[in-house]
Design a protein around this motif. Structure first.
Motif, PDB file in Angstrom:
ATOM      1  N   LEU A 215     -85.292 -37.115 -68.315  1.00 17.91           N
ATOM      2  CA  LEU A 215     -86.268 -36.705 -67.404  1.00 17.91           C
ATOM      3  C   LEU A 215     -85.706 -35.598 -66.663  1.00 17.91           C
ATOM      4  CD1 LEU A 215     -88.100 -39.960 -66.700  1.00 17.91           C
ATOM      5  CD2 LEU A 215     -88.943 -38.054 -68.023  1.00 17.91           C
ATOM      6  N   HIS A 216     -84.304 -35.633 -66.250  1.00 13.81           N
ATOM      7  CA  HIS A 216     -83.549 -34.755 -65.170  1.00 13.81           C
ATOM      8  C   HIS A 216     -83.283 -33.518 -66.041  1.00 13.81           C
ATOM      9  CE1 HIS A 216     -80.357 -33.302 -62.931  1.00 13.81           C
ATOM     10  NE2 HIS A 216     -79.770 -33.067 -63.746  1.00 13.81           N
ATOM     11  N   LEU A 217     -82.872 -33.575 -67.311  1.00 10.92           N
ATOM     12  CA  LEU A 217     -82.601 -32.543 -68.217  1.00 10.92           C
ATOM     13  C   LEU A 217     -84.147 -31.776 -68.694  1.00 10.92           C
ATOM     14  CD1 LEU A 217     -80.046 -34.005 -70.951  1.00 10.92           C
ATOM     15  CD2 LEU A 217     -79.550 -32.728 -68.775  1.00 10.92           C
ATOM     16  N   ALA A 218     -85.207 -32.267 -68.668  1.00 13.92           N
ATOM     17  CA  ALA A 218     -86.378 -31.808 -68.874  1.00 13.92           C
ATOM     18  C   ALA A 218     -87.076 -31.126 -67.521  1.00 13.92           C
ATOM     19  CB  ALA A 218     -87.358 -32.826 -69.421  1.00 13.92           C
ATOM     20  N   GLY A 219     -86.176 -31.238 -66.444  1.00 15.34           N
ATOM     21  CA  GLY A 219     -86.660 -30.565 -65.270  1.00 15.34           C
ATOM     22  C   GLY A 219     -87.513 -31.413 -64.401  1.00 15.34           C
ATOM     23  N   ILE A 220     -87.841 -32.733 -64.851  1.00 15.98           N
ATOM     24  CA  ILE A 220     -88.643 -33.583 -63.994  1.00 15.98           C
ATOM     25  C   ILE A 220     -87.984 -34.131 -62.987  1.00 15.98           C
ATOM     26  CG2 ILE A 220     -90.102 -35.418 -64.521  1.00 15.98           C
ATOM     27  CD1 ILE A 220     -91.129 -33.173 -65.914  1.00 15.98           C
ATOM     28  N   ARG A 221     -88.323 -34.260 -61.799  1.00 13.05           N
ATOM     29  CA  ARG A 221     -87.603 -34.844 -60.589  1.00 13.05           C
ATOM     30  C   ARG A 221     -87.930 -36.256 -60.638  1.00 13.05           C
ATOM     31  NH1 ARG A 221     -90.459 -30.329 -58.903  1.00 13.05           N
ATOM     32  NH2 ARG A 221     -92.149 -31.341 -58.254  1.00 13.05           N
ATOM     33  N   THR A 222     -86.916 -37.001 -60.834  1.00 16.29           N
ATOM     34  CA  THR A 222     -86.684 -38.502 -60.992  1.00 16.29           C
ATOM     35  C   THR A 222     -85.862 -39.098 -60.324  1.00 16.29           C
ATOM     36  OG1 THR A 222     -87.429 -37.650 -63.320  1.00 16.29           O
ATOM     37  CG2 THR A 222     -86.864 -40.187 -63.101  1.00 16.29           C
TER      38      THR A 222
ATOM     39  N   LEU B 114     -92.220 -36.667 -74.975  1.00 20.59           N
ATOM     40  CA  LEU B 114     -92.811 -35.998 -73.701  1.00 20.59           C
ATOM     41  C   LEU B 114     -92.423 -34.593 -73.404  1.00 20.59           C
ATOM     42  CD1 LEU B 114     -93.971 -39.394 -71.940  1.00 20.59           C
ATOM     43  CD2 LEU B 114     -95.503 -37.868 -73.604  1.00 20.59           C
ATOM     44  N   ALA B 115     -90.905 -34.968 -73.580  1.00 19.32           N
ATOM     45  CA  ALA B 115     -90.302 -33.373 -72.915  1.00 19.32           C
ATOM     46  C   ALA B 115     -90.833 -32.250 -73.774  1.00 19.32           C
ATOM     47  CB  ALA B 115     -88.722 -33.668 -72.763  1.00 19.32           C
ATOM     48  N   HIS B 116     -90.879 -32.636 -75.021  1.00 18.50           N
ATOM     49  CA  HIS B 116     -91.327 -31.580 -75.996  1.00 18.50           C
ATOM     50  C   HIS B 116     -92.770 -30.974 -75.499  1.00 18.50           C
ATOM     51  CE1 HIS B 116     -88.408 -31.036 -79.329  1.00 18.50           C
ATOM     52  NE2 HIS B 116     -88.033 -32.263 -78.945  1.00 18.50           N
ATOM     53  N   ALA B 117     -93.651 -32.041 -75.331  1.00 16.32           N
ATOM     54  CA  ALA B 117     -94.981 -31.600 -74.952  1.00 16.32           C
ATOM     55  C   ALA B 117     -95.090 -30.941 -73.640  1.00 16.32           C
ATOM     56  CB  ALA B 117     -95.929 -32.941 -75.039  1.00 16.32           C
TER      57      ALA B 117
ATOM     58  N   ARG C 167     -93.095 -26.561 -67.837  1.00 13.08           N
ATOM     59  CA  ARG C 167     -91.937 -26.856 -66.875  1.00 13.08           C
ATOM     60  C   ARG C 167     -90.969 -25.721 -66.689  1.00 13.08           C
ATOM     61  NH1 ARG C 167     -93.381 -30.350 -64.515  1.00 13.08           N
ATOM     62  NH2 ARG C 167     -91.204 -30.471 -63.386  1.00 13.08           N
ATOM     63  N   PRO C 168     -90.537 -25.453 -65.289  1.00 11.82           N
ATOM     64  CA  PRO C 168     -89.362 -24.659 -65.010  1.00 11.82           C
ATOM     65  C   PRO C 168     -87.842 -24.990 -65.781  1.00 11.82           C
ATOM     66  CG  PRO C 168     -89.626 -26.029 -63.086  1.00 11.82           C
ATOM     67  CD  PRO C 168     -90.887 -26.526 -64.186  1.00 11.82           C
ATOM     68  N   THR C 169     -87.483 -23.851 -66.239  1.00 15.72           N
ATOM     69  CA  THR C 169     -86.187 -24.403 -66.839  1.00 15.72           C
ATOM     70  C   THR C 169     -85.322 -24.852 -65.800  1.00 15.72           C
ATOM     71  OG1 THR C 169     -86.535 -22.431 -68.165  1.00 15.72           O
ATOM     72  CG2 THR C 169     -84.310 -23.140 -67.855  1.00 15.72           C
TER      73      THR C 169
ATOM     74  N   GLN D 265     -67.624 -31.489 -64.259  1.00 14.47           N
ATOM     75  CA  GLN D 265     -68.717 -30.819 -64.409  1.00 14.47           C
ATOM     76  C   GLN D 265     -68.792 -30.612 -65.887  1.00 14.47           C
ATOM     77  OE1 GLN D 265     -71.721 -31.039 -64.032  1.00 14.47           O
ATOM     78  NE2 GLN D 265     -71.734 -30.326 -61.804  1.00 14.47           N
ATOM     79  N   CYS D 266     -70.243 -30.512 -66.425  1.00 19.22           N
ATOM     80  CA  CYS D 266     -70.505 -29.990 -67.697  1.00 19.22           C
ATOM     81  C   CYS D 266     -71.982 -29.343 -67.763  1.00 19.22           C
ATOM     82  CB  CYS D 266     -70.434 -30.937 -68.816  1.00 19.22           C
ATOM     83  SG  CYS D 266     -72.033 -32.353 -68.776  1.00 19.22           S
ATOM     84  N   HIS D 267     -72.199 -28.691 -68.757  1.00 19.81           N
ATOM     85  CA  HIS D 267     -73.196 -28.174 -68.671  1.00 19.81           C
ATOM     86  C   HIS D 267     -74.579 -28.673 -69.051  1.00 19.81           C
ATOM     87  CE1 HIS D 267     -71.374 -24.216 -67.891  1.00 19.81           C
ATOM     88  NE2 HIS D 267     -70.619 -24.167 -68.654  1.00 19.81           N
ATOM     89  N   LEU D 268     -75.784 -28.510 -68.691  1.00 14.91           N
ATOM     90  CA  LEU D 268     -76.907 -29.304 -68.901  1.00 14.91           C
ATOM     91  C   LEU D 268     -77.424 -28.992 -70.706  1.00 14.91           C
ATOM     92  CD1 LEU D 268     -79.604 -28.684 -65.996  1.00 14.91           C
ATOM     93  CD2 LEU D 268     -78.104 -30.772 -66.593  1.00 14.91           C
ATOM     94  N   LEU D 269     -78.036 -29.917 -71.201  1.00  7.74           N
ATOM     95  CA  LEU D 269     -78.470 -29.575 -72.381  1.00  7.74           C
ATOM     96  C   LEU D 269     -79.918 -28.908 -72.430  1.00  7.74           C
ATOM     97  CD1 LEU D 269     -77.933 -33.416 -74.088  1.00  7.74           C
ATOM     98  CD2 LEU D 269     -76.440 -31.421 -74.266  1.00  7.74           C
ATOM     99  N   THR D 270     -80.106 -28.258 -73.470  1.00  8.71           N
ATOM    100  CA  THR D 270     -81.360 -27.628 -73.722  1.00  8.71           C
ATOM    101  C   THR D 270     -82.473 -28.632 -74.494  1.00  8.71           C
ATOM    102  OG1 THR D 270     -80.440 -25.619 -73.680  1.00  8.71           O
ATOM    103  CG2 THR D 270     -82.447 -25.581 -74.308  1.00  8.71           C
ATOM    104  N   LEU D 271     -83.564 -28.841 -73.703  1.00  2.99           N
ATOM    105  CA  LEU D 271     -84.343 -29.488 -74.326  1.00  2.99           C
ATOM    106  C   LEU D 271     -85.541 -28.728 -74.780  1.00  2.99           C
ATOM    107  CD1 LEU D 271     -84.967 -32.755 -72.305  1.00  2.99           C
ATOM    108  CD2 LEU D 271     -83.623 -32.586 -74.276  1.00  2.99           C
TER     109      LEU D 271
END
Length: 467
Positions: free
Chosen positions: A24-31, A252-255, A260-262, A461-467
């Motif tokens: 959810l974090h990677l999808a930009g959802i505040r969780t 759901l992240a796909h949907a 969603r903002p990047t 640190q590492c980079h975020l994945l792209t969903l």
């Protein structure tokens, strides 16, 4: 700002819960993730939450205790009225009719949310979990070169000490556990156009006897159509209840992706993390055993928890002695691993099992053993942090992780930084405690390459994945 939460999930163990939190974090959802049902004050402490999770321990419970635990939790979630409620399970479907029965959770949730049907999504290709024509396959460890096995032939899961996988067909597993017929939305259906897929789902549900629908997934894009179908079937004034791994969050992240903002790319920290860490392992997985061995070769101090003493009733003395030993290592800037099992040659195993048999029935041991071990390790971790200021802890083993978190006094967690998929570093929220702001990483037994703990001790640190 949404008028109601997009999603509330309940995890049947802690490591799986942080997996869903990360997605959810990677999808930009505040969780945020809570170890217990949150109070209104705890929810209010996090601004504009769009989703939250509750990390449980039902994976180690018997059916009656599961019902007693889940009914009030699902009632609470229904009162929040999110669009989706997800009962989060392990991507290797760890469960049996006697322990962690997923069918029990499915029945309780379906009754609470008055579900027309229950979507079931297990395959997470990004984690090396594949559901093909209803059968579940899993990598041994992670990485593209790791071998893939059908679940009932998996070197680890087929021999799990509590919930061995004797069947790979998820429909048959659910039939055994819930008594339900589960329809299959197979790989070909998942690759249909959206309108055609919607018609195919309607056909599956038309007979009125289908109570659950299992969705296949071989590559990540196979989760796109299931996500849209789940969105399309959210009741106008109610909640869609689903069961599955973090495949649900992926779908759901796909949907949600187009709306969603990047997520911002985190700044890469300079240098490497150079403080000592403490690893707490309650895992019996050969993957984790290999990771322990690699870490000790790299210079980690190895401590074998006195499990015989723990089950003989000497918890207080064992904990005190272990804390003292770890404190010395932390002061010497030396990372340490405290484990309950180090492999088939571990001399404690025979005597520990004897001590367990003296104290518990076989049925009770399934839930009491991880509770006692997790509580002891959590108490050790809490005291070490209080006395040394330790900044980072890694916990391995899904069955014990929730009890570790409870004993530590964690109130909530948010993602601090991604690390290995399915196991992010999390920021601890514990107001008024020295734990507040510390980092913790929860790792399932099957997760990670052999150098997992070594990397955790230097990861910055590492980079975020792209969903």
């Amino acid at each position: 700002m949404p008028t109601r939460n997009q999603l509330v999930f309940y995890g049947d163990d802690f490591t799986g819960s942080t997996d869903a939190l990360e997605l959810l974090h990677l999808a930009g959802i505040r969780t945020a993730l809570f170890p217990n049902v949150p109070t209104k004050e705890q929810l209010a402490a996090f601004e504009d939450l769009e989703a939250f999770g509750i990390a449980g321990t039902t994976r180690t419970m018997g059916p009656d205790r599961m019902r007693e635990t889940l009914e009030p939790v699902f009632d609470f979630i229904r009162s929040i009225n999110p669009r989706h409620c997800h009962y989060k399970v392990c991507s290797t479907f760890d469960s049996s009719p006697e322990t962690g029965n997923i069918g029990v959770a499915m029945r309780v949730g379906a009754a609470c949310f008055k579900s027309k049907f229950v979507p079931v999504l297990i395959g997470v290709p990004d984690l090396g979990r594949y559901c093909i024509f209803g059968h579940l396959f899993a990598r041994l460890g992670t990485g593209d070169i790791s071998p893939v096995y059908r679940l009932d032939r998996h070197p680890s899961m087929a021999h799990h000490p509590v919930t061995p996988a004797r069947e790979s067909d998820i429909r048959l597993r659910l039939k055994e556990q819930a008594g339900w017929e589960t329809a299959l939305f197979d790989i070909f259906h998942c690759r249909m156009e959206r309108a055609q897929a919607s018609e195919a789902l309607a056909t599956l549900l038309a007979d009125g006897y289908t109570e659950a629908v299992l969705f296949d997934a071989f590559v990540e894009s196979d989760l796109s159509i299931p996500g849209f179908l789940m969105e399309d079937n959210v009741p106008e004034e109610g909640t869609l209840f689903s069961v599955g791994s973090s495949a649900v969050e992926y779908a759901l992240a796909h949907a949600w992706r187009d709306n969603r903002p990047t997520p911002p790319e985190p700044a890469t920290a300079e240098g490497a993390y150079d403080e000592p860490i403490l690893v707490l392992s309650g895992s019996c997985s050969p993957v984790t055993v290999n990771q322990i061995q690699e870490a000790t070769k790299a210079g980690f101090a190895e401590l074998a928890l006195d499990t015989v003493g723990i089950f003989a009733g000497n918890e207080e003395a064992v904990i005190s002695n272990t804390v003292e030993r770890i404190n010395r290592m932390m002061r010497d800037k030396k990372s340490a691993i405290l484990h309950t099992y180090s492999g088939p040659d571990d001399g404690r195993t025979r005597y520990t099992r004897a001590a367990i048999r003296k104290r518990f029935s076989e049925q009770a041991a399934g839930s009491e053993v991880p509770r006692i071990l997790g509580t002891a390790m959590g108490s050790i971790a809490h005291q070490v942090i209080e006395q040394t200021g330790l900044e980072r802890i890694v916990v391995a083993g899904g069955d014990t992780s929730g009890h570790v978190a409870a004993a530590m006094g964690i109130e909530a967690m948010t993602v601090s930084q991604p690390f290995v998929r399915g196991a992010p570093f999390c920021r601890i929220h514990a107001a008024g405690s020295k734990l507040d702001g510390k980092e913790i990483n929860f790792k399932g037994g099957q997760i990670g390459t052999p150098d997992y703990f070594i990397k955790a001790a230097s990861h910055s640190q590492c980079h975020l994945l792209t969903l």
